[in-house]
Scaffold this motif. Structure first.
Motif, PDB file in Angstrom:
ATOM      1  N   SER A  30      21.743  -8.748  16.901  1.00 53.71           N
ATOM      2  CA  SER A  30      21.322  -7.611  17.704  1.00 53.71           C
ATOM      3  C   SER A  30      20.437  -8.088  18.851  1.00 53.71           C
ATOM      4  O   SER A  30      19.852  -9.168  18.794  1.00 53.71           O
ATOM      5  CB  SER A  30      20.568  -6.578  16.870  1.00 53.71           C
ATOM      6  OG  SER A  30      19.370  -7.131  16.375  1.00 53.71           O
ATOM      7  N   ASN A  32      17.331  -6.585  21.448  1.00 55.55           N
ATOM      8  CA  ASN A  32      16.359  -5.509  21.587  1.00 55.55           C
ATOM      9  C   ASN A  32      16.521  -4.850  22.955  1.00 55.55           C
ATOM     10  O   ASN A  32      17.380  -4.004  23.144  1.00 55.55           O
ATOM     11  CB  ASN A  32      14.959  -6.049  21.374  1.00 55.55           C
ATOM     12  CG  ASN A  32      13.921  -4.957  21.312  1.00 55.55           C
ATOM     13  OD1 ASN A  32      14.208  -3.854  20.839  1.00 55.55           O
ATOM     14  ND2 ASN A  32      12.726  -5.226  21.787  1.00 55.55           N
ATOM     15  N   THR A  52      16.764   0.098  26.102  1.00 53.46           N
ATOM     16  CA  THR A  52      16.526  -0.300  24.731  1.00 53.46           C
ATOM     17  C   THR A  52      17.812  -0.214  23.914  1.00 53.46           C
ATOM     18  O   THR A  52      18.813   0.361  24.363  1.00 53.46           O
ATOM     19  CB  THR A  52      15.476   0.594  24.076  1.00 53.46           C
ATOM     20  OG1 THR A  52      16.032   1.922  23.938  1.00 53.46           O
ATOM     21  CG2 THR A  52      14.208   0.672  24.918  1.00 53.46           C
ATOM     22  N   ARG A  53      17.750  -0.743  22.725  1.00 52.06           N
ATOM     23  CA  ARG A  53      18.911  -0.683  21.849  1.00 52.06           C
ATOM     24  C   ARG A  53      19.303   0.768  21.545  1.00 52.06           C
ATOM     25  O   ARG A  53      20.473   1.085  21.387  1.00 52.06           O
ATOM     26  CB  ARG A  53      18.638  -1.465  20.560  1.00 52.06           C
ATOM     27  CG  ARG A  53      19.815  -1.563  19.619  1.00 52.06           C
ATOM     28  CD  ARG A  53      19.593  -2.559  18.505  1.00 52.06           C
ATOM     29  NE  ARG A  53      20.737  -2.597  17.623  1.00 52.06           N
ATOM     30  CZ  ARG A  53      21.859  -3.243  17.903  1.00 52.06           C
ATOM     31  NH1 ARG A  53      21.970  -3.931  19.023  1.00 52.06           N
ATOM     32  NH2 ARG A  53      22.859  -3.229  17.043  1.00 52.06           N
ATOM     33  N   ASN A  73      26.211  -1.859  22.486  1.00 53.11           N
ATOM     34  CA  ASN A  73      25.592  -2.701  21.464  1.00 53.11           C
ATOM     35  C   ASN A  73      26.627  -3.484  20.666  1.00 53.11           C
ATOM     36  O   ASN A  73      26.362  -4.610  20.237  1.00 53.11           O
ATOM     37  CB  ASN A  73      24.754  -1.844  20.519  1.00 53.11           C
ATOM     38  CG  ASN A  73      23.522  -1.275  21.195  1.00 53.11           C
ATOM     39  OD1 ASN A  73      22.977  -1.858  22.135  1.00 53.11           O
ATOM     40  ND2 ASN A  73      23.083  -0.118  20.733  1.00 53.11           N
ATOM     41  N   ARG A  99      14.612 -10.031  23.346  1.00 54.76           N
ATOM     42  CA  ARG A  99      14.539 -10.547  21.980  1.00 54.76           C
ATOM     43  C   ARG A  99      15.911 -10.419  21.347  1.00 54.76           C
ATOM     44  O   ARG A  99      16.484  -9.322  21.340  1.00 54.76           O
ATOM     45  CB  ARG A  99      13.509  -9.748  21.183  1.00 54.76           C
ATOM     46  CG  ARG A  99      13.195 -10.297  19.820  1.00 54.76           C
ATOM     47  CD  ARG A  99      12.043  -9.537  19.196  1.00 54.76           C
ATOM     48  NE  ARG A  99      12.303  -8.111  19.082  1.00 54.76           N
ATOM     49  CZ  ARG A  99      11.533  -7.252  18.416  1.00 54.76           C
ATOM     50  NH1 ARG A  99      10.448  -7.702  17.833  1.00 54.76           N
ATOM     51  NH2 ARG A  99      11.822  -5.983  18.347  1.00 54.76           N
ATOM     52  N   TRP A 107      15.040 -15.844  15.884  1.00 53.66           N
ATOM     53  CA  TRP A 107      14.917 -14.993  17.058  1.00 53.66           C
ATOM     54  C   TRP A 107      14.897 -15.880  18.293  1.00 53.66           C
ATOM     55  O   TRP A 107      14.304 -16.947  18.312  1.00 53.66           O
ATOM     56  CB  TRP A 107      13.624 -14.187  17.008  1.00 53.66           C
ATOM     57  CG  TRP A 107      13.610 -13.103  15.977  1.00 53.66           C
ATOM     58  CD1 TRP A 107      13.176 -13.192  14.687  1.00 53.66           C
ATOM     59  CD2 TRP A 107      14.048 -11.757  16.159  1.00 53.66           C
ATOM     60  NE1 TRP A 107      13.316 -11.987  14.051  1.00 53.66           N
ATOM     61  CE2 TRP A 107      13.848 -11.080  14.932  1.00 53.66           C
ATOM     62  CE3 TRP A 107      14.594 -11.038  17.235  1.00 53.66           C
ATOM     63  CZ2 TRP A 107      14.172  -9.731  14.756  1.00 53.66           C
ATOM     64  CZ3 TRP A 107      14.912  -9.702  17.061  1.00 53.66           C
ATOM     65  CH2 TRP A 107      14.706  -9.069  15.836  1.00 53.66           C
TER      66      TRP A 107
END
Length: 122
Positions: A30, A32, A52-53, A73, A99, A107
């Motif tokens: 994923s 961020n 944002t996500r 996404n 991120r 990460w």
């Protein structure tokens, strides 16, 4: 390794439109916040828009009403639709991810694409 690859830049006349796309590749779980920044020689890189996500957006004042940021996404992509372009929009546009969660649970932070040139000129 994770890479952000931009596409869609080019030369456009004032008042015209362009759509920039950015695709993130790698072992990504994923991402961020994804965003677009721009930079002209001799000036600092500045935020154009971010998302944002969950789909929340933030735009620079200069972009409000003219630019729209969107993301997928599932595909790890972010687009920037730019309308009513002005000569002062001329810059190198960079894709950014703040991120990124990888499949090995690491990460990655503050990842940038290589940039794509947008030139607005008659």
């Amino acid at each position: 390794q994770v890479q952000l690859v931009e596409s869609g830049g080019g030369l456009v006349q004032p008042g015209g439109s362009l759509r920039l796309s950015c695709a993130a590749s790698g072992s990504i779980v994923s991402i961020n916040v994804m965003g677009w920044y721009r930079q002209v020689p001799g000036r600092e890189r500045e935020l154009v828009g971010a998302i944002t996500r969950g789909g929340g957006t933030n735009y620079a004042d200069s972009a409000k009403g003219r630019f729209t940021i969107s993301r997928d996404n599932a595909k790890n992509t972010v687009d920037l639709a730019m309308n009513n372009l002005k000569p002062e929009d001329t810059a190198v546009y960079f894709c950014h991810a703040d991120r990124i969660l990888l499949f090995d649970s690491r990460w990655m932070y503050n990842v940038w694409g290589q940039g794509t040139q947008v030139t607005v000129s008659s």
